[in-house]
Structure formats: C-alpha cells, structure tokens
Scaffold this active site. Structure first.
Site, PDB file in Angstrom:
ATOM      1  N   THR A 194       0.845  -1.193   0.000  1.00  0.00           N
ATOM      2  CA  THR A 194       0.000   0.000   0.000  1.00  0.00           C
ATOM      3  C   THR A 194       0.881   1.243   0.000  1.00  0.00           C
ATOM      4  O   THR A 194       1.879   1.313   0.707  1.00  0.00           O
ATOM      5  CB  THR A 194      -0.929   0.026   1.226  1.00  0.00           C
ATOM      6  OG1 THR A 194      -1.848  -1.071   1.138  1.00  0.00           O
ATOM      7  CG2 THR A 194      -1.740   1.323   1.280  1.00  0.00           C
ATOM      8  N   PHE A 250       1.212   5.272   0.689  1.00  0.00           N
ATOM      9  CA  PHE A 250       0.668   6.329   1.529  1.00  0.00           C
ATOM     10  C   PHE A 250       1.275   7.672   1.130  1.00  0.00           C
ATOM     11  O   PHE A 250       2.434   7.735   0.706  1.00  0.00           O
ATOM     12  CB  PHE A 250       0.992   6.091   3.007  1.00  0.00           C
ATOM     13  CG  PHE A 250       0.285   4.914   3.632  1.00  0.00           C
ATOM     14  CD1 PHE A 250      -0.845   5.109   4.429  1.00  0.00           C
ATOM     15  CD2 PHE A 250       0.750   3.628   3.451  1.00  0.00           C
ATOM     16  CE1 PHE A 250      -1.491   4.036   5.007  1.00  0.00           C
ATOM     17  CE2 PHE A 250       0.112   2.541   4.023  1.00  0.00           C
ATOM     18  CZ  PHE A 250      -1.017   2.753   4.808  1.00  0.00           C
TER      19      PHE A 250
END
Length: 280
Positions: free
Chosen positions: A173, A175
């Site tokens: 992921t 960010f």
C-alpha cells in the site's frame, strides 16, 4: 518538549499505524475514525503530519481520497510504501481447525480469498481491520477470528493462527504524508515527484493538447487518473504525477502549456520519490 503527532485513519494496529511507525518513528501515531478526521487533525494543528493511504498494488486506488486531498488545504511532502502482510488472528488458545468465521474489511477479505476458501471460513465485512481484531478480542470466542496486520494481534492480545496469507506476495500500500506547509527545498536521491489535479477546458482534444507539453519537454508522467467531481458525468477532474520539480525549466514549460488548456490546476505536492520496499 512534546512529541509531534502523525494522524492516520483507523484504530491502533491498522496498516496506517504500521506506516506511521515505519516511516515516522519519532512521531506519536494519532488514530482517527475517517480520512477526513485525519486531515482535519493536521489542518487544526492537533497533528503535524497525516498518513493517508492512496492506493494498493492489488486492490487499486483508495476510494474518495483523490476527492478529499485537493480540498484539504494540505500538501503532500513524502510518500511511503508499506508491505501488507495479512495475519489471521483469534483469541488466545483458539485453533485454525476450530475457527468458523473471520471478519475484516472487504479489501482484505478479497486479498486472502485463496486461504479462506481452502479452510472453508465464513466471512463478515467489517468497517476497519484493526476494529475487527478488537471486536474478536472482546468476544473471546475461539470460533471467531479476524484478518488484520500482525501489529493488531499484538495490540489486542490475540494469537496469530496464520501469517502472510495474502494471495499476492508483493501486496503493498502506498501512503502520502501530508503537511500544512509545502517543502520545495529538497532534491531526492531517486528524483522528485510533482503531483497535481486539473480540469481541461471544454474544447476539442483538450486533454490530448494538455498532455502534449509533457511529451515535447521530455517529462515522464507516471500517473494519470480521472474521476468525476460534483456528481456530474460531464465534470471530470484528473490527478497526475510527473517526474521532476516545479523549478526545473522543462517542468515549468510543460506546466505553462498545461495551464493554457485547463480551467483548474492545483499542485498537490512536491516530494522525493521513494522506492517500494518489501521487507520479509
């Protein structure tokens, strides 16, 4: 001297919490119920930085984030990549054989579909992965489990029955780290990224012409995504990322050409490019 805070969406033990610890260990993580709350905490000064998930290598972009960020009044100052390691957890003493149900966000349930199918586990959609772990800890039922980060098991005192059960071994992921003030003084070892949102003017081939300036000036555009604004099918906004810094002459020329074909252009951030890492 008080320790500065970094806000993230989710409960303690969420992947955003993990991102805060890995990328900004000198900051105290501040859990927030929603992305809007996390951004508001930075805007108000309650937190110095915000850790906002924007996209996942398996699932794609995080819904609504691109609509929230341009209106947040904040600036992207860094990017961070977190390896999403999915753990199956349950109350102390529980066994995989005795487990009947697991709960988690639909994103995580989908990313561990193969393992769940193999073990015949029923699935319950939950609002937040760490909240699922907390709920399982409160229930203390050996038939109830949760999918979340290994950190969540530690936070809520659960046993990890299986780790690394994600279907894709490179599940990561991305960010954004948000701040109230931009920082244009840096030049990253791996180069700089400039991110911006824009809307093209309502003229034929406007998007094609708007993009032409980047090609002719040798600027690599690494991301271009469209999304609707204001609930109208005709009002399309674009989010883009390019390699380079606004002070680079080639970027200046490309942005000048872009402005000619747009009726809205807003630079979201200028930040050093980070290399995705996949720690074991």
């Amino acid at each position: 001297m008080t320790t500065p805070k970094i806000a993230f969406q989710g409960e303690p033990g969420a992947y955003g919490h993990q991102a805060c610890q890995e990328a900004k260990p000198g900051y105290d993580p501040l859990p927030c119920p929603t992305f809007e709350d996390a951004l508001a905490a930075v805007r108000s000064g309650e937190a110095e930085l915000g850790m906002i998930a924007v996209e996942n290598s398996t699932y794609g972009r995080v819904a609504d984030v691109h609509q929230l960020l341009p209106d947040s009044g904040l600036h992207i100052v860094e990017e961070a990549f977190v390896r999403v390691r999915i753990a199956l957890m349950a109350p102390k003493g529980a066994t995989l054989e005795g487990l009947r149900r697991v709960r988690s966000m639909s994103i995580l349930l989908g990313q561990a579909r193969r393992f769940l199918n193999e073990h015949g586990l029923a699935r319950l959609n939950w609002s937040d992965n760490a909240a699922a772990a907390r709920t399982v800890a409160e229930m203390a039922d050996p038939a109830e489990g949760a999918l979340a980060s290994p950190m969540a098991a530690e936070v809520y005192g659960l046993d990890i029955l299986a780790d690394g059960i994600e279907d894709e071994g490179s599940n990561t992921t991305r960010f954004y780290i948000m701040s109230r003030e931009p920082n244009l003084s840096r030049r990253g070892d791996s180069g700089m990224i400039t991110s911006f949102v824009f809307r093209v003017r309502n003229i034929p081939a406007a998007l094609y012409k708007a993009m032409g300036g980047f090609a002719t000036n040798g600027i690599n555009m690494t991301k271009l995504e469209s999304y609707m604004v204001g609930g109208a099918f005709t009002a399309t906004q674009f989010y883009a990322e390019i390699e380079g810094h606004p002070e680079d002459r080639s970027v200046q020329l490309a942005m000048e050409e872009l402005r000619f074909f747009t009726d809205y252009l807003h630079i979201m951030g200028v930040f050093p490019a980070a290399k995705p890492h996949h720690p074991d």
